[in-house]
Design a protein around this motif. Structure first.
Motif, PDB file in Angstrom:
ATOM      1  N   LYS A 208     -40.890 -20.281 -23.537  1.00  0.00           N
ATOM      2  CA  LYS A 208     -39.549 -19.678 -23.543  1.00  0.00           C
ATOM      3  C   LYS A 208     -38.854 -20.019 -22.245  1.00  0.00           C
ATOM      4  O   LYS A 208     -39.433 -19.872 -21.166  1.00  0.00           O
ATOM      5  CB  LYS A 208     -39.631 -18.149 -23.670  1.00  0.00           C
ATOM      6  CG  LYS A 208     -38.261 -17.470 -23.516  1.00  0.00           C
ATOM      7  CD  LYS A 208     -38.307 -15.948 -23.606  1.00  0.00           C
ATOM      8  CE  LYS A 208     -36.879 -15.394 -23.477  1.00  0.00           C
ATOM      9  NZ  LYS A 208     -36.843 -13.911 -23.539  1.00  0.00           N
TER      10      LYS A 208
ATOM     11  N   ASN B 255     -46.011 -13.899 -24.264  1.00  0.00           N
ATOM     12  CA  ASN B 255     -47.075 -14.909 -24.417  1.00  0.00           C
ATOM     13  C   ASN B 255     -48.049 -14.567 -25.542  1.00  0.00           C
ATOM     14  O   ASN B 255     -48.759 -15.451 -26.027  1.00  0.00           O
ATOM     15  CB  ASN B 255     -47.860 -15.065 -23.107  1.00  0.00           C
ATOM     16  CG  ASN B 255     -47.078 -15.830 -22.060  1.00  0.00           C
ATOM     17  OD1 ASN B 255     -46.254 -16.680 -22.392  1.00  0.00           O
ATOM     18  ND2 ASN B 255     -47.322 -15.514 -20.800  1.00  0.00           N
TER      19      ASN B 255
ATOM     20  N   SER C 104     -39.074 -17.526 -16.752  1.00  0.00           N
ATOM     21  CA  SER C 104     -39.436 -18.712 -17.554  1.00  0.00           C
ATOM     22  C   SER C 104     -40.809 -19.248 -17.171  1.00  0.00           C
ATOM     23  O   SER C 104     -41.550 -19.750 -18.026  1.00  0.00           O
ATOM     24  CB  SER C 104     -38.375 -19.807 -17.377  1.00  0.00           C
ATOM     25  OG  SER C 104     -37.106 -19.349 -17.817  1.00  0.00           O
TER      26      SER C 104
ATOM     27  N   ASN D 216     -43.571 -17.680 -19.009  1.00  0.00           N
ATOM     28  CA  ASN D 216     -43.649 -18.110 -20.413  1.00  0.00           C
ATOM     29  C   ASN D 216     -43.696 -19.634 -20.580  1.00  0.00           C
ATOM     30  O   ASN D 216     -43.246 -20.162 -21.609  1.00  0.00           O
ATOM     31  CB  ASN D 216     -42.466 -17.538 -21.212  1.00  0.00           C
ATOM     32  CG  ASN D 216     -42.484 -16.031 -21.303  1.00  0.00           C
ATOM     33  OD1 ASN D 216     -41.469 -15.380 -21.099  1.00  0.00           O
ATOM     34  ND2 ASN D 216     -43.640 -15.443 -21.587  1.00  0.00           N
ATOM     35  N   GLN D 217     -44.243 -20.363 -19.583  1.00  0.00           N
ATOM     36  CA  GLN D 217     -44.458 -21.815 -19.688  1.00  0.00           C
ATOM     37  C   GLN D 217     -43.169 -22.605 -19.939  1.00  0.00           C
ATOM     38  O   GLN D 217     -43.196 -23.708 -20.506  1.00  0.00           O
ATOM     39  CB  GLN D 217     -45.460 -22.153 -20.809  1.00  0.00           C
ATOM     40  CG  GLN D 217     -46.812 -21.517 -20.705  1.00  0.00           C
ATOM     41  CD  GLN D 217     -46.860 -20.088 -21.217  1.00  0.00           C
ATOM     42  OE1 GLN D 217     -47.171 -19.163 -20.457  1.00  0.00           O
ATOM     43  NE2 GLN D 217     -46.537 -19.907 -22.482  1.00  0.00           N
ATOM     44  N   GLY D 218     -42.020 -22.041 -19.571  1.00  0.00           N
ATOM     45  CA  GLY D 218     -40.740 -22.721 -19.813  1.00  0.00           C
ATOM     46  C   GLY D 218     -40.658 -24.042 -19.052  1.00  0.00           C
ATOM     47  O   GLY D 218     -40.933 -24.081 -17.854  1.00  0.00           O
ATOM     48  N   PRO D 219     -40.264 -25.128 -19.725  1.00  0.00           N
ATOM     49  CA  PRO D 219     -40.308 -26.470 -19.128  1.00  0.00           C
ATOM     50  C   PRO D 219     -39.060 -26.799 -18.301  1.00  0.00           C
ATOM     51  O   PRO D 219     -38.351 -27.739 -18.589  1.00  0.00           O
ATOM     52  CB  PRO D 219     -40.427 -27.376 -20.352  1.00  0.00           C
ATOM     53  CG  PRO D 219     -39.677 -26.631 -21.411  1.00  0.00           C
ATOM     54  CD  PRO D 219     -39.940 -25.166 -21.151  1.00  0.00           C
TER      55      PRO D 219
END
Lengths: 104, 104
Positions: B39, B31, A93, A96-99
């Motif tokens: 994601k 990305n 995650s 993929n910049q998952g928050p």
């Protein structure tokens, strides 16, 4: 361990701004639920579905919320509630910049 | 309009760090998918399920990704792919710290 809760159900509306006005007080109370970090409110008028995706502090708090929320939805006359709890794969995650790296 | 994509499927593993090592190159390619903002990778060893929750820039990019991803999972031998696309109710999500206000 942070836990994702994914809930969806059959829903005939209201959608959009009417939904926002009807449910903003309920939304405020959700901030007080134990372990709740964030919620994204989801809706799809075409498929007549709605729900939410939540981040919780732990699997226990996510499961407890799911039980309470399913009972509340049933009281509101909403059938077919699907609820799933997941671990988050943090290293994937993060790519993929998952928050997930937020705190309540 | 920003769109949430929720995907889950039956999955026998690997989970956790082994999954991370196996899929980190695939994660990097995600990305580059058009419209992809973030994601969260989801997994549940107990229920033998995995998937992902994504934020996309638009319904069109979310639907296009879902079609590509479902075909890819089928090629990998993964059955029972559930994919759902939702609008985000932004004013309710804002009350609950929902992370929709990010850009790719």
């Amino acid at each position: 361990m942070k836990t994702l809760l994914q809930v969806d159900f059959d829903y005939q509306g209201p959608f959009g701004e009417v939904m926002s006005d009807a449910l903003k007080e309920l939304a405020a109370t959700i901030n007080n639920e134990p372990g709740m970090i964030w919620k994204l409110w989801t809706e799809n008028e075409k498929t007549q579905q709605a729900g939410g995706v939540y981040l919780f502090e732990s699997e226990e708090t996510a499961q407890a919320y799911l039980e309470m929320h399913t009972a509340r939805l049933t009281t509101m006359g909403i059938p077919n509630v699907q609820g799933q709890v997941f671990n988050i794969n943090e290293s994937l995650s993060a790519i993929n910049q998952g928050p997930f790296n937020l705190s309540s």
